[in-house]
Design a protein around this motif. Structure first.
Motif, PDB file in Angstrom:
ATOM      1  N   PRO A  76       0.818  -1.159   0.153  1.00  0.00           N
ATOM      2  CA  PRO A  76      -0.177   0.005  -0.041  1.00  0.00           C
ATOM      3  C   PRO A  76       0.929   1.456  -0.026  1.00  0.00           C
ATOM      4  O   PRO A  76       2.031   1.074   0.324  1.00  0.00           O
ATOM      5  CB  PRO A  76      -0.730  -0.061   1.355  1.00  0.00           C
ATOM      6  CG  PRO A  76       0.029  -1.100   2.252  1.00  0.00           C
ATOM      7  CD  PRO A  76       0.701  -2.079   1.266  1.00  0.00           C
ATOM      8  N   GLU A  77       0.088   2.380  -0.492  1.00  0.00           N
ATOM      9  CA  GLU A  77       0.929   3.796  -0.515  1.00  0.00           C
ATOM     10  C   GLU A  77       1.375   4.002   0.985  1.00  0.00           C
ATOM     11  O   GLU A  77       0.347   3.813   1.569  1.00  0.00           O
ATOM     12  CB  GLU A  77       0.297   4.808  -1.083  1.00  0.00           C
ATOM     13  CG  GLU A  77      -0.118   4.621  -2.663  1.00  0.00           C
ATOM     14  CD  GLU A  77       1.178   4.886  -3.444  1.00  0.00           C
ATOM     15  OE1 GLU A  77       1.807   6.051  -2.892  1.00  0.00           O
ATOM     16  OE2 GLU A  77       1.806   3.996  -4.271  1.00  0.00           O
ATOM     17  N   PRO A  78       2.446   4.651   1.133  1.00  0.00           N
ATOM     18  CA  PRO A  78       2.893   5.178   2.573  1.00  0.00           C
ATOM     19  C   PRO A  78       1.598   6.119   2.833  1.00  0.00           C
ATOM     20  O   PRO A  78       1.257   7.012   2.122  1.00  0.00           O
ATOM     21  CB  PRO A  78       4.004   5.720   2.574  1.00  0.00           C
ATOM     22  CG  PRO A  78       4.447   5.814   1.100  1.00  0.00           C
ATOM     23  CD  PRO A  78       3.616   4.928   0.291  1.00  0.00           C
ATOM     24  N   ILE A  79       1.519   6.232   4.196  1.00  0.00           N
ATOM     25  CA  ILE A  79       0.583   7.130   4.813  1.00  0.00           C
ATOM     26  C   ILE A  79       1.534   8.384   5.306  1.00  0.00           C
ATOM     27  O   ILE A  79       2.303   8.354   6.012  1.00  0.00           O
ATOM     28  CB  ILE A  79      -0.282   6.750   6.012  1.00  0.00           C
ATOM     29  CG1 ILE A  79      -1.235   5.497   5.522  1.00  0.00           C
ATOM     30  CG2 ILE A  79      -1.012   7.788   6.683  1.00  0.00           C
ATOM     31  CD1 ILE A  79      -1.662   4.658   6.757  1.00  0.00           C
ATOM     32  N   THR A  80       1.144   9.557   4.551  1.00  0.00           N
ATOM     33  CA  THR A  80       2.223  10.774   4.923  1.00  0.00           C
ATOM     34  C   THR A  80       1.706  11.437   6.172  1.00  0.00           C
ATOM     35  O   THR A  80       0.472  11.515   6.612  1.00  0.00           O
ATOM     36  CB  THR A  80       2.099  11.861   3.708  1.00  0.00           C
ATOM     37  OG1 THR A  80       0.956  12.121   3.434  1.00  0.00           O
ATOM     38  CG2 THR A  80       2.753  11.018   2.483  1.00  0.00           C
ATOM     39  N   VAL A  81       2.721  11.846   7.103  1.00  0.00           N
ATOM     40  CA  VAL A  81       2.529  12.563   8.259  1.00  0.00           C
ATOM     41  C   VAL A  81       3.243  13.832   8.406  1.00  0.00           C
ATOM     42  O   VAL A  81       4.295  13.655   8.269  1.00  0.00           O
ATOM     43  CB  VAL A  81       2.943  11.430   9.489  1.00  0.00           C
ATOM     44  CG1 VAL A  81       2.625  12.105  10.722  1.00  0.00           C
ATOM     45  CG2 VAL A  81       2.158  10.059   9.302  1.00  0.00           C
ATOM     46  N   VAL A  82       2.372  14.714   9.112  1.00  0.00           N
ATOM     47  CA  VAL A  82       3.073  15.842   9.757  1.00  0.00           C
ATOM     48  C   VAL A  82       3.202  15.818  11.316  1.00  0.00           C
ATOM     49  O   VAL A  82       1.868  15.505  11.749  1.00  0.00           O
ATOM     50  CB  VAL A  82       2.378  16.962   9.251  1.00  0.00           C
ATOM     51  CG1 VAL A  82       3.000  18.315   9.981  1.00  0.00           C
ATOM     52  CG2 VAL A  82       3.173  17.415   7.656  1.00  0.00           C
ATOM     53  N   LEU A  83       4.075  15.825  12.036  1.00  0.00           N
ATOM     54  CA  LEU A  83       4.204  15.777  13.442  1.00  0.00           C
ATOM     55  C   LEU A  83       4.435  17.180  13.931  1.00  0.00           C
ATOM     56  O   LEU A  83       5.559  17.925  13.721  1.00  0.00           O
ATOM     57  CB  LEU A  83       5.251  14.746  13.775  1.00  0.00           C
ATOM     58  CG  LEU A  83       5.560  14.796  15.421  1.00  0.00           C
ATOM     59  CD1 LEU A  83       4.449  14.363  16.083  1.00  0.00           C
ATOM     60  CD2 LEU A  83       6.770  14.128  15.678  1.00  0.00           C
ATOM     61  N   ALA A  84       3.665  17.749  14.851  1.00  0.00           N
ATOM     62  CA  ALA A  84       3.972  19.139  15.471  1.00  0.00           C
ATOM     63  C   ALA A  84       3.830  18.904  17.163  1.00  0.00           C
ATOM     64  O   ALA A  84       2.997  18.556  17.714  1.00  0.00           O
ATOM     65  CB  ALA A  84       2.875  19.993  15.099  1.00  0.00           C
ATOM     66  N   ASP A  85       4.984  19.101  17.607  1.00  0.00           N
ATOM     67  CA  ASP A  85       5.277  19.114  19.244  1.00  0.00           C
ATOM     68  C   ASP A  85       6.181  20.238  19.622  1.00  0.00           C
ATOM     69  O   ASP A  85       7.313  20.250  19.050  1.00  0.00           O
ATOM     70  CB  ASP A  85       5.277  17.710  19.570  1.00  0.00           C
ATOM     71  CG  ASP A  85       5.107  17.792  21.254  1.00  0.00           C
ATOM     72  OD1 ASP A  85       5.960  18.307  21.914  1.00  0.00           O
ATOM     73  OD2 ASP A  85       4.319  17.113  21.617  1.00  0.00           O
ATOM     74  N   ASP A  86       5.956  20.967  20.722  1.00  0.00           N
ATOM     75  CA  ASP A  86       7.188  21.973  21.006  1.00  0.00           C
ATOM     76  C   ASP A  86       8.060  21.465  22.130  1.00  0.00           C
ATOM     77  O   ASP A  86       9.222  22.018  22.503  1.00  0.00           O
ATOM     78  CB  ASP A  86       6.548  22.931  21.533  1.00  0.00           C
ATOM     79  CG  ASP A  86       5.485  22.981  22.698  1.00  0.00           C
ATOM     80  OD1 ASP A  86       5.147  22.065  23.097  1.00  0.00           O
ATOM     81  OD2 ASP A  86       5.218  23.905  23.327  1.00  0.00           O
ATOM     82  N   GLN A  87       7.758  20.212  22.594  1.00  0.00           N
ATOM     83  CA  GLN A  87       8.877  19.380  23.445  1.00  0.00           C
ATOM     84  C   GLN A  87       9.510  18.514  22.492  1.00  0.00           C
ATOM     85  O   GLN A  87       9.567  17.627  22.028  1.00  0.00           O
ATOM     86  CB  GLN A  87       8.031  18.732  24.447  1.00  0.00           C
ATOM     87  CG  GLN A  87       7.184  19.505  25.517  1.00  0.00           C
ATOM     88  CD  GLN A  87       6.307  18.287  26.443  1.00  0.00           C
ATOM     89  OE1 GLN A  87       6.378  17.273  26.047  1.00  0.00           O
ATOM     90  NE2 GLN A  87       5.609  19.009  27.268  1.00  0.00           N
ATOM     91  N   ARG A  88      11.026  19.105  22.454  1.00  0.00           N
ATOM     92  CA  ARG A  88      12.027  18.390  21.870  1.00  0.00           C
ATOM     93  C   ARG A  88      12.404  16.841  21.756  1.00  0.00           C
ATOM     94  O   ARG A  88      12.183  16.112  20.885  1.00  0.00           O
ATOM     95  CB  ARG A  88      13.536  19.166  21.760  1.00  0.00           C
ATOM     96  CG  ARG A  88      14.375  18.833  20.673  1.00  0.00           C
ATOM     97  CD  ARG A  88      15.785  19.283  20.775  1.00  0.00           C
ATOM     98  NE  ARG A  88      16.633  18.489  21.325  1.00  0.00           N
ATOM     99  CZ  ARG A  88      17.161  17.964  22.424  1.00  0.00           C
ATOM    100  NH1 ARG A  88      17.200  19.046  23.352  1.00  0.00           N
ATOM    101  NH2 ARG A  88      18.012  17.050  22.698  1.00  0.00           N
ATOM    102  N   ALA A  89      12.368  16.487  23.241  1.00  0.00           N
ATOM    103  CA  ALA A  89      12.599  14.968  23.482  1.00  0.00           C
ATOM    104  C   ALA A  89      11.605  14.315  23.034  1.00  0.00           C
ATOM    105  O   ALA A  89      11.594  13.108  22.410  1.00  0.00           O
ATOM    106  CB  ALA A  89      12.932  14.901  24.958  1.00  0.00           C
ATOM    107  N   TYR A  90      10.348  14.632  23.154  1.00  0.00           N
ATOM    108  CA  TYR A  90       8.837  14.036  22.807  1.00  0.00           C
ATOM    109  C   TYR A  90       9.030  13.831  21.275  1.00  0.00           C
ATOM    110  O   TYR A  90       8.647  12.880  20.845  1.00  0.00           O
ATOM    111  CB  TYR A  90       7.946  14.429  23.544  1.00  0.00           C
ATOM    112  CG  TYR A  90       6.469  13.692  23.344  1.00  0.00           C
ATOM    113  CD1 TYR A  90       6.368  12.433  23.997  1.00  0.00           C
ATOM    114  CD2 TYR A  90       5.872  13.840  22.277  1.00  0.00           C
ATOM    115  CE1 TYR A  90       5.499  11.811  23.794  1.00  0.00           C
ATOM    116  CE2 TYR A  90       4.395  13.187  22.152  1.00  0.00           C
ATOM    117  CZ  TYR A  90       4.404  11.956  22.950  1.00  0.00           C
ATOM    118  OH  TYR A  90       3.160  11.401  22.724  1.00  0.00           O
ATOM    119  N   ARG A  91       9.068  14.890  20.939  1.00  0.00           N
ATOM    120  CA  ARG A  91       8.822  15.064  19.313  1.00  0.00           C
ATOM    121  C   ARG A  91       9.964  14.227  18.552  1.00  0.00           C
ATOM    122  O   ARG A  91       9.616  13.687  17.722  1.00  0.00           O
ATOM    123  CB  ARG A  91       9.168  16.604  18.810  1.00  0.00           C
ATOM    124  CG  ARG A  91       9.138  17.015  17.304  1.00  0.00           C
ATOM    125  CD  ARG A  91       9.371  18.421  17.114  1.00  0.00           C
ATOM    126  NE  ARG A  91      10.717  19.010  17.519  1.00  0.00           N
ATOM    127  CZ  ARG A  91      10.669  19.823  18.370  1.00  0.00           C
ATOM    128  NH1 ARG A  91       9.879  20.574  18.855  1.00  0.00           N
ATOM    129  NH2 ARG A  91      12.267  20.287  18.596  1.00  0.00           N
TER     130      ARG A  91
END
Length: 148
Positions: free
Chosen positions: A4-19
């Motif tokens: 299957p085609e890959p699912i494109t994702v944008v990730l947004a989080d201001d905590q560097r380690a978690y992000r």
């Protein structure tokens, strides 16, 4: 057998380690393709608007623009956009789920879920159909975001 085609994702989080940890998990997932990582709400809005990923995972509380404002503004400016907007927070509760729904989010996930569970929630969100803008329910009648 075709993959299957890959699912494109944008990730947004201001905590560097978690992000960074979540970005690694998304990158390693066999179905997900991380196309952008944002450190604040403005970066998240710009990335989602320009890339139109399949799914965007956006922290509720970020600097410059909160996740709920990102969702609301994207839905206002681009009601036809097919991106599934999933809000996440370290805090859990029905008030946050309600606030996410009002902002136009398609789902909500608590940050205390495992990275694997969060990745699977992104896959599930991408596989759900999003109603076309012309037939989308009114803001007050929009179904509650899926809680994963």
């Amino acid at each position: 057998m075709e993959l299957p085609e890959p699912i494109t994702v944008v990730l947004a989080d201001d905590q560097r380690a978690y992000r960074e940890g979540l970005a690694r998990a998304i990158t390693r997932h066999c179905r997900l393709e991380l196309v952008a990582v944002a450190r604040d709400g403005d970066e998240a809005f710009d990335a989602i608007e320009s890339l139109e990923p399949d799914v965007a995972l956006v922290d509720v509380r970020m600097s410059r623009m909160e996740g709920t404002a990102v969702c609301a503004e994207l839905r206002r400016r681009h009601p036809e956009m097919g991106t599934r907007l999933i809000l996440m927070s370290a805090h859990d509760g029905s008030a946050l789920v309600d606030h996410a729904r009002e902002a136009g989010a398609d789902g909500y996930v608590a940050k205390d879920h495992s990275r694997r569970e969060i990745c699977e929630a992104l896959v599930q969100a991408a596989q759900r159909d999003r109603p076309p803008a012309a037939t989308a329910p009114a803001e007050s009648a929009r179904p509650a975001p899926t809680r994963v």
